[in-house]
Design a protein around this motif. Structure first.
Motif, PDB file in Angstrom:
ATOM      1  N   ALA A 118      23.380  -0.757  18.295  1.00  0.00           N
ATOM      2  CA  ALA A 118      23.603   0.880  17.721  1.00  0.00           C
ATOM      3  C   ALA A 118      25.342   0.737  17.513  1.00  0.00           C
ATOM      4  O   ALA A 118      26.152  -0.192  18.006  1.00  0.00           O
ATOM      5  CB  ALA A 118      23.349   1.825  18.686  1.00  0.00           C
ATOM      6  N   ALA A 119      26.082   1.630  16.580  1.00  0.00           N
ATOM      7  CA  ALA A 119      27.184   1.694  16.314  1.00  0.00           C
ATOM      8  C   ALA A 119      28.027   2.057  17.633  1.00  0.00           C
ATOM      9  O   ALA A 119      27.476   2.735  18.697  1.00  0.00           O
ATOM     10  CB  ALA A 119      27.585   2.738  15.533  1.00  0.00           C
ATOM     11  N   ALA A 154      40.588   5.684  11.673  1.00  0.00           N
ATOM     12  CA  ALA A 154      40.489   7.106  12.049  1.00  0.00           C
ATOM     13  C   ALA A 154      40.765   7.298  13.188  1.00  0.00           C
ATOM     14  O   ALA A 154      40.244   6.579  14.204  1.00  0.00           O
ATOM     15  CB  ALA A 154      39.345   7.593  11.219  1.00  0.00           C
ATOM     16  N   GLU A 155      41.197   8.396  13.388  1.00  0.00           N
ATOM     17  CA  GLU A 155      41.868   8.685  14.926  1.00  0.00           C
ATOM     18  C   GLU A 155      40.386   9.019  15.614  1.00  0.00           C
ATOM     19  O   GLU A 155      39.430   9.980  14.966  1.00  0.00           O
ATOM     20  CB  GLU A 155      42.515  10.083  15.301  1.00  0.00           C
ATOM     21  CG  GLU A 155      43.923   9.622  14.788  1.00  0.00           C
ATOM     22  CD  GLU A 155      44.778   9.006  16.090  1.00  0.00           C
ATOM     23  OE1 GLU A 155      44.615   9.340  17.200  1.00  0.00           O
ATOM     24  OE2 GLU A 155      45.357   7.761  15.842  1.00  0.00           O
ATOM     25  N   PHE A 213      33.446   4.055  15.995  1.00  0.00           N
ATOM     26  CA  PHE A 213      34.584   3.004  15.448  1.00  0.00           C
ATOM     27  C   PHE A 213      34.044   2.445  14.222  1.00  0.00           C
ATOM     28  O   PHE A 213      32.973   1.941  14.037  1.00  0.00           O
ATOM     29  CB  PHE A 213      34.552   2.016  16.695  1.00  0.00           C
ATOM     30  CG  PHE A 213      35.317   2.282  17.720  1.00  0.00           C
ATOM     31  CD1 PHE A 213      36.538   2.294  17.989  1.00  0.00           C
ATOM     32  CD2 PHE A 213      34.508   3.112  18.944  1.00  0.00           C
ATOM     33  CE1 PHE A 213      37.420   2.316  19.325  1.00  0.00           C
ATOM     34  CE2 PHE A 213      35.325   3.378  19.954  1.00  0.00           C
ATOM     35  CZ  PHE A 213      36.684   3.263  20.291  1.00  0.00           C
ATOM     36  N   GLN A 214      35.091   2.208  13.441  1.00  0.00           N
ATOM     37  CA  GLN A 214      34.756   1.576  11.982  1.00  0.00           C
ATOM     38  C   GLN A 214      34.847   0.337  11.995  1.00  0.00           C
ATOM     39  O   GLN A 214      35.918  -0.481  11.683  1.00  0.00           O
ATOM     40  CB  GLN A 214      35.667   2.198  10.767  1.00  0.00           C
ATOM     41  CG  GLN A 214      35.606   3.795  10.816  1.00  0.00           C
ATOM     42  CD  GLN A 214      34.266   4.046  10.399  1.00  0.00           C
ATOM     43  OE1 GLN A 214      33.666   3.591   9.348  1.00  0.00           O
ATOM     44  NE2 GLN A 214      33.549   5.095  10.998  1.00  0.00           N
ATOM     45  N   LYS A 272      32.433  -6.049  19.257  1.00  0.00           N
ATOM     46  CA  LYS A 272      32.451  -5.069  20.328  1.00  0.00           C
ATOM     47  C   LYS A 272      33.218  -5.421  21.652  1.00  0.00           C
ATOM     48  O   LYS A 272      34.070  -4.787  22.296  1.00  0.00           O
ATOM     49  CB  LYS A 272      31.155  -4.437  20.515  1.00  0.00           C
ATOM     50  CG  LYS A 272      30.679  -3.710  19.278  1.00  0.00           C
ATOM     51  CD  LYS A 272      29.190  -3.180  19.683  1.00  0.00           C
ATOM     52  CE  LYS A 272      28.435  -2.516  18.501  1.00  0.00           C
ATOM     53  NZ  LYS A 272      27.054  -2.030  18.728  1.00  0.00           N
ATOM     54  N   ALA A 273      32.973  -6.684  21.945  1.00  0.00           N
ATOM     55  CA  ALA A 273      33.639  -7.315  23.033  1.00  0.00           C
ATOM     56  C   ALA A 273      35.154  -7.523  22.825  1.00  0.00           C
ATOM     57  O   ALA A 273      35.946  -7.218  23.721  1.00  0.00           O
ATOM     58  CB  ALA A 273      32.956  -8.786  23.389  1.00  0.00           C
ATOM     59  N   LEU A 274      35.472  -7.584  21.787  1.00  0.00           N
ATOM     60  CA  LEU A 274      37.055  -7.794  21.241  1.00  0.00           C
ATOM     61  C   LEU A 274      37.503  -6.328  21.597  1.00  0.00           C
ATOM     62  O   LEU A 274      38.717  -6.350  22.296  1.00  0.00           O
ATOM     63  CB  LEU A 274      37.446  -8.134  19.916  1.00  0.00           C
ATOM     64  CG  LEU A 274      38.642  -8.125  19.277  1.00  0.00           C
ATOM     65  CD1 LEU A 274      39.591  -9.104  20.390  1.00  0.00           C
ATOM     66  CD2 LEU A 274      38.892  -8.618  17.874  1.00  0.00           C
TER      67      LEU A 274
END
Length: 306
Positions: free
Chosen positions: A2-3, A217-218, A226-227, A235-237
């Motif tokens: 998932a995003a 984007a905020e 998150f883009q 994601k870990a970064l």
């Protein structure tokens, strides 16, 4: 997979910071999350690449104008005032100063310029030139790549603004633009990239391709996404950057700097996964050609207010 959302980031911070005061941290999650998001996007990542397109009009110099010393109204005595001229520059014959056209009254055949005319006496039948040489940056542009003159595939060299201003005010050429510079303004102490100034001013209508990297984007609500690529590594970064800015919020500067260094090192490793995509034949478009060898060699460096 998932995003990754704002709610996911908040939960990660709560889990990582379980021993701290949740009430205290909740007030600062938005700041932590957006700082981490911006740090992650600070590199030149393929997933931040965008392309903008813009058209600049040919220069216009039909007829003559009149303007009073100290005045801001320019009357076009012959020629046509167009609403499309708003935002362009006007220069009067024999003068180096440029004025921004802030309004156009097509009924009265007048322009309003952005500041008082600086001439010592009135102009009554002066020739003039309206030029369209300021590209509006794409919304959210963070870094500008290599601007390309679309019709001919010719890329422009980047210079610093005072060099381009000097040329515009002293050589005053029109033709096919071959250089550009970022144009910054400041409002209430906050700098903003207002435009991308090209030189020479276009003599004919021209289109440009503007590759750029986009600001993230905020994020502020749980459903905000998150883009970033939907991969475990990215994601870990992001989570490593979240840890770094959590430490900063807690005023743990040593931990913040150490964690930030760790996150930056991981970012370099993650970028290796994207290098083939960055070298797909168009990579050079995303890096401006900075003409350093000749900078300042054939004209003096000078600050010019416009």
């Amino acid at each position: 997979m998932a995003a990754y959302t704002y709610a996911d980031a908040v939960q990660f911070l709560k889990d990582f910071n379980v021993s701290a005061s949740s009430a205290l941290q909740l007030r600062h999650y938005t700041r932590i999350i957006n700082a981490a998001n911006e740090a992650l996007h600070g590199g030149r990542w393929p997933f931040d690449k965008r392309i903008g397109y813009v058209t600049l009009a040919a220069s216009y110099s039909t007829g003559t104008v009149a303007v009073s010393a100290g005045g801001t109204t320019v009357t076009v005595t012959t020629g046509v005032v167009a609403s499309t001229h708003v935002g362009r520059w006007i220069r009067f014959a024999g003068e180096s100063v440029l004025y921004r056209i802030s309004a156009a009254n097509t009924g009265a055949n007048t322009y309003t310029i952005d500041r008082a005319y600086e001439g010592a006496s009135n102009l009554t039948a002066s020739t003039y030139e309206v030029t369209d040489d300021l590209i509006t940056p794409p919304t959210g542009a963070r870094l500008i790549g290599k601007i390309i003159r679309s019709q001919y595939g010719k890329s422009l060299y980047q210079k610093i603004i005072d060099e381009v201003q000097w040329l515009r005010c002293h050589r005053r050429e029109v033709g096919y633009p071959n250089i550009w510079a970022p144009y910054w303004t400041e409002t209430s102490g906050t700098p903003a990239l207002t435009g991308l100034l090209v030189y020479p001013s276009p003599s004919v209508k021209l289109s440009f391709t503007v590759p750029y990297y986009e600001f993230p984007a905020e994020l502020s609500t749980n459903a905000d996404v998150f883009q970033i690529p939907d991969t475990a590594k990215i994601k870990a970064l992001l989570q490593e950057y979240l840890k770094a800015y959590l430490y900063q919020e807690q005023d743990k500067q040593a931990e913040h700097l150490a964690q930030l260094q760790k996150a930056d090192a991981l970012a370099i490793k993650c970028r290796a996964d994207y290098e083939p995509a960055m070298d797909s034949g168009q990579a050079t478009e995303w890096y401006p050609e900075i003409e350093e060898a000749s900078a300042g060699s054939y004209y003096p460096r000078a600050e010019v207010n416009v």
